[in-house]
Enzyme design. Sequence first.
Site, mmCIF file in Angstrom:
data_model
loop_
_atom_site.group_PDB
_atom_site.id
_atom_site.type_symbol
_atom_site.label_atom_id
_atom_site.label_comp_id
_atom_site.label_asym_id
_atom_site.label_seq_id
_atom_site.Cartn_x
_atom_site.Cartn_y
_atom_site.Cartn_z
ATOM 1 N N ASP A 49 0.933 -1.403 -0.041
ATOM 2 C CA ASP A 49 -0.813 0.221 0.028
ATOM 3 C C ASP A 49 1.063 1.179 0.164
ATOM 4 O O ASP A 49 2.535 1.424 -0.529
ATOM 5 C CB ASP A 49 -1.614 -0.188 1.128
ATOM 6 C CG ASP A 49 -1.585 -0.815 1.135
ATOM 7 O OD1 ASP A 49 -2.201 -1.703 -0.145
ATOM 8 O OD2 ASP A 49 -2.291 -1.613 1.909
ATOM 9 N N TYR A 66 5.987 -9.999 7.479
ATOM 10 C CA TYR A 66 5.142 -8.679 7.605
ATOM 11 C C TYR A 66 6.298 -8.248 8.715
ATOM 12 O O TYR A 66 6.144 -8.569 9.704
ATOM 13 C CB TYR A 66 3.873 -8.911 7.013
ATOM 14 C CG TYR A 66 3.847 -9.101 5.955
ATOM 15 C CD1 TYR A 66 3.547 -8.009 5.111
ATOM 16 C CD2 TYR A 66 3.096 -10.130 5.744
ATOM 17 C CE1 TYR A 66 3.005 -8.408 3.374
ATOM 18 C CE2 TYR A 66 2.966 -10.761 4.196
ATOM 19 C CZ TYR A 66 2.540 -9.635 2.990
ATOM 20 O OH TYR A 66 2.321 -9.985 2.272
#
Length: 120
Positions: free
Chosen positions: A55, A111
């Site tokens: 993103d 992540y």
Amino acid sequence: MKLALRIAYDGTAFYGFQRQPDVRTVEGELIRVLKKLKIVESPEENDFKGASRTDRGVSAFFNVVSFIPSERADLARPEVLNHHLRDVWVLGVSEVPEEFHPRFWARSKTYRYYLVNEGF
């Protein structure tokens, strides 16, 4: 022949990974340079694929993209590409099998989220 690039990028400079019209993206920056150097003609024609999209504002250290080079595969080297890229770094390049797809050949993904307390 198909090539894979290991890339890193500073996400604060981009509106995410995936190309979008009229905004700067990681994929857009990579394709711009690959086209400029005549390594690819177009993402569709050269089977450009990414392992993972991020993103807006999200950085990555070990993302992977792959493509089938056109005429100038010899220029697909970190030192050449990094000279033309901004806020994206090519960490390595490797020849991969024709059926390679970076999203599906990944063994794992990690992540990390860093939250900054700015006076809340």
